[in-house]
Scaffold this motif. Sequence first.
Motif, mmCIF file in Angstrom:
data_model
loop_
_atom_site.group_PDB
_atom_site.id
_atom_site.type_symbol
_atom_site.label_atom_id
_atom_site.label_comp_id
_atom_site.label_asym_id
_atom_site.label_seq_id
_atom_site.Cartn_x
_atom_site.Cartn_y
_atom_site.Cartn_z
ATOM 1 N N SER A 8 7.987 -8.272 8.647
ATOM 2 C CA SER A 8 7.993 -6.897 8.183
ATOM 3 C C SER A 8 9.375 -6.606 7.631
ATOM 4 O O SER A 8 10.376 -6.872 8.278
ATOM 5 N N SER A 11 8.526 -1.773 3.705
ATOM 6 C CA SER A 11 7.201 -1.389 3.227
ATOM 7 C C SER A 11 6.316 -2.594 2.894
ATOM 8 O O SER A 11 5.130 -2.444 2.653
ATOM 9 N N TRP A 12 6.916 -3.783 2.876
ATOM 10 C CA TRP A 12 6.125 -4.994 2.648
ATOM 11 C C TRP A 12 5.982 -5.797 3.931
ATOM 12 O O TRP A 12 6.896 -5.844 4.741
ATOM 13 N N TYR A 13 4.825 -6.406 4.061
ATOM 14 C CA TYR A 13 4.549 -7.200 5.254
ATOM 15 C C TYR A 13 4.011 -8.560 4.848
ATOM 16 O O TYR A 13 3.520 -8.726 3.730
ATOM 17 N N ASP A 24 0.925 -11.339 1.060
ATOM 18 C CA ASP A 24 1.852 -10.214 0.992
ATOM 19 C C ASP A 24 1.018 -8.965 1.181
ATOM 20 O O ASP A 24 -0.067 -8.849 0.606
ATOM 21 N N ARG A 26 0.595 -4.529 2.035
ATOM 22 C CA ARG A 26 1.102 -3.162 2.093
ATOM 23 C C ARG A 26 0.131 -2.351 2.926
ATOM 24 O O ARG A 26 -1.003 -2.757 3.149
ATOM 25 N N ARG A 28 -2.307 0.806 3.551
ATOM 26 C CA ARG A 28 -3.086 1.776 2.786
ATOM 27 C C ARG A 28 -3.206 3.041 3.635
ATOM 28 O O ARG A 28 -3.709 3.001 4.752
ATOM 29 N N LEU A 59 -4.237 -5.126 1.449
ATOM 30 C CA LEU A 59 -4.076 -3.720 1.809
ATOM 31 C C LEU A 59 -4.558 -3.557 3.242
ATOM 32 O O LEU A 59 -5.729 -3.804 3.556
#
Length: 305
Positions: A8, A11-13, A24, A26, A28, A59
């Motif tokens: 993490s 905002s990106w995981y 990759d 994000r 939702r 997502l």
Amino acid sequence: MKGKIIRSTGSWYSILDEARNRYDARLRGKFKNEGLKVTNPIAVGDNVVFNLDEDGIALITKIEARENYIIRKSTHKTGHGHLIASNIDQAIIIATIANPRTSLGFIDRFLVSSEAFRIPAILVFNKEDLLSEEDKEFREAIFDLYTSIGYTCMATSAQTEKGIAELKATLEGKITLLSGHSGVGKSSLVNKIDPRLDLKTTAVSGFSKKGVHTTTFAEMFQIADKSFIIDTPGIKELGMIDMEQGEIGHYFPEMRALVGACKFHNCLHVNEPGCVIKEKVQSEEISESRYYSYLGMLEEKDSHR
Ligand code: GDP
Ligand code: ZN
């Protein structure tokens, strides 16, 4: 689709699915966090449900309930916490008797946090190859103390590979959080366990005797089919969840065993008459160093209110 958050960065995981594919990802929409006030909605270790968009980006639509999690106070939002990791089977503190010596106070703090988060803790003393005879005696005494309380202790050397097989077996099939001051040899041990990972090692700087940490985000690494380690760079302590003064003693198993034994039911074991804990410290059935760690934590709580 289902997977596990292994990284993490805000905002990106990164998600790893059962077939070992990485995505990759994000979030939702907004996520409620079981009534938790946190600055980050998702932690490394979270099990999530997700869909892929047309670009192949995952997502995340759902976070499964967490079995446990560790959290620390947010540095930029008061009253909020920062989730570090979740769904942890065990936490290992890597300590050293020499170069640098880990304080018992630090170890006790780690153990109290892991008790509070309900994560079994294991003590690993690394750099065994550097110990003098005197150091070894000291290490043995520490082992006796913590083993008697119920904690598993191990001696390792990333240099001679002593204890590496035993450590590896301990990690088998589990999600393990690795913690410790930088410079104790965490990366070196991990590299011995799984050379493919090639974690960056940092030489202990001669001046401060403390290494400089090289990364800032918690990250999960797969070291075998069902074995994962969570590395928490820069996070020396597990962090303290808010606890009342009267609660601290519950997280010292040797004190917890004597709940209700003191004259006063709300005894904090400081100056109260009829305190069984203090008697046990006198008779050396409870270790003085553990008791001092307890008092230190009690005092800290006191100054925070
Ligand atoms: P980390 O900061 O905890 O990840 O520590 P590193 O793995 O980067 O190791 C810090 C320093 O200690 C490096 O110079 C390593 O070579 C050294 N080191 C690590 N483990 C051992 C060990 O078991 N024995 C000895 N003698 N040195 C070690
Ligand atoms: Zn008492």
